[in-house]
Write an enzyme that holds these catalytic residues in place. Structure first.
Site, PDB file in Angstrom:
ATOM      1  N   SER A  44       4.336   1.999  -8.325  1.00 26.93           N
ATOM      2  CA  SER A  44       5.329   0.934  -8.472  1.00 26.93           C
ATOM      3  C   SER A  44       4.935  -0.063  -9.559  1.00 26.93           C
ATOM      4  O   SER A  44       3.749  -0.294  -9.823  1.00 26.93           O
ATOM      5  CB  SER A  44       5.501   0.194  -7.149  1.00 26.93           C
ATOM      6  OG  SER A  44       5.889   1.085  -6.129  1.00 26.93           O
ATOM      7  N   GLN A  45       5.956  -0.673 -10.152  1.00 26.48           N
ATOM      8  CA  GLN A  45       5.784  -1.756 -11.140  1.00 26.48           C
ATOM      9  C   GLN A  45       4.929  -2.869 -10.521  1.00 26.48           C
ATOM     10  O   GLN A  45       5.120  -3.215  -9.351  1.00 26.48           O
ATOM     11  CB  GLN A  45       7.185  -2.272 -11.453  1.00 26.48           C
ATOM     12  CG  GLN A  45       7.275  -3.363 -12.466  1.00 26.48           C
ATOM     13  CD  GLN A  45       8.699  -3.946 -12.530  1.00 26.48           C
ATOM     14  OE1 GLN A  45       9.550  -3.597 -11.718  1.00 26.48           O
ATOM     15  NE2 GLN A  45       8.919  -4.814 -13.479  1.00 26.48           N
TER      16      GLN A  45
END
Ligand code: SAH
Length: 216
Positions: free
Chosen positions: A62-63
């Site tokens: 994930s970012q």
């Protein structure tokens, strides 16, 4: 000190200034955990950029902003017991373990589960257990949980996860009827029932399982 210290500091600045992450404890653990060791070797140099990156098995890490926001929304402390669904690379697991008492992580893809465990053990992370299973069913044996973080998007809130929340416990989960986009939802268990808040649009890989999307 490592060769990625400067990009890592910049990532923290961006989380604070641009994304308005306010929980200093979350920023501190993200400053310490070497994100570049959780991405494929060829993508190391991109590890501190402002986006999600591909990992094995068609999944993503994930970012950084999403990791920070979801962790912040859980409002953990040193006595929290946390369930994480979709451990993937193990990066989010490491962040949670640094803030909570114990992390119970679930990942449905065996190769990812094995790699994530090995990686976290290498860092000396001891307060986690990771199993390969369908996390939409939660992890009954260790329930209830003070926090539940789901890192993949499903069509509905899985009912077992609601049941496995402690009183005052928080579930943070992306929910959307379209498999490609979701809204980030936080559900808090109260004496009266469940309180639901919406933190806006997001995009996660699909949550696949009994209480998620069907495997195609
Ligand atoms: N937090 C991880 C995100 C990985 S992407 C990271 O930053 O690396 C989401 C992960 O959820 C994928 O690895 C996918 O295999 C997993 N997943 C999807 N459905 C699942 C389910 N029902 N149970 C457990 N894991 C699931």
């Amino acid at each position: 000190m490592d060769e990625y210290q400067i990009p890592r500091e910049r990532m923290i600045e961006r989380l604070r200034e641009h994304y308005k992450i306010r929980d200093e404890k979350v920023l501190e653990v993200m400053r310490k955990l070497p994100r570049h060791l959780f991405v494929p070797e060829a993508l190391k140099a991109q590890a501190y950029k402002d986006n999600a990156l591909p990992i094995a098995a068609n999944q993503t890490i994930s970012q950084p902003f999403i990791v920070a926001r979801m962790t912040e929304l859980l409002e953990l402390n040193r006595s929290s017991r946390v369930l994480e669904i979709g451990a993937g690379s193990g990066y989010q697991t490491g962040i949670l373990a640094a803030l909570a008492k114990q992390v119970y992580a679930v990942e449905r893809i065996p190769a990812l589960a094995q790699e994530a465990s090995a990686r976290l053990e290498k860092f000396g992370c001891e307060n986690f257990v990771l199993q390969c299973a369908d996390g939409t069913k939660g992890w009954e044996n260790y329930a209830p949980f003070d926090g539940i973080l789901v890192a993949a998007g499903g069509p509905i809130v899985p009912e077992p996860l609601l049941r496995q929340l402690s009183l005052g416990g928080r579930l943070v989960i992306p929910i959307g009827e379209d498999p490609k986009t979701q809204n980030l939802i936080r559900i808090t268990r109260t004496a009266k029932g469940f309180h639901r808040e919406d933190f806006g649009a997001c995009a996660f890989v699909p949550l696949i399982g009994e209480h998620g999307w069907q495997k195609n």
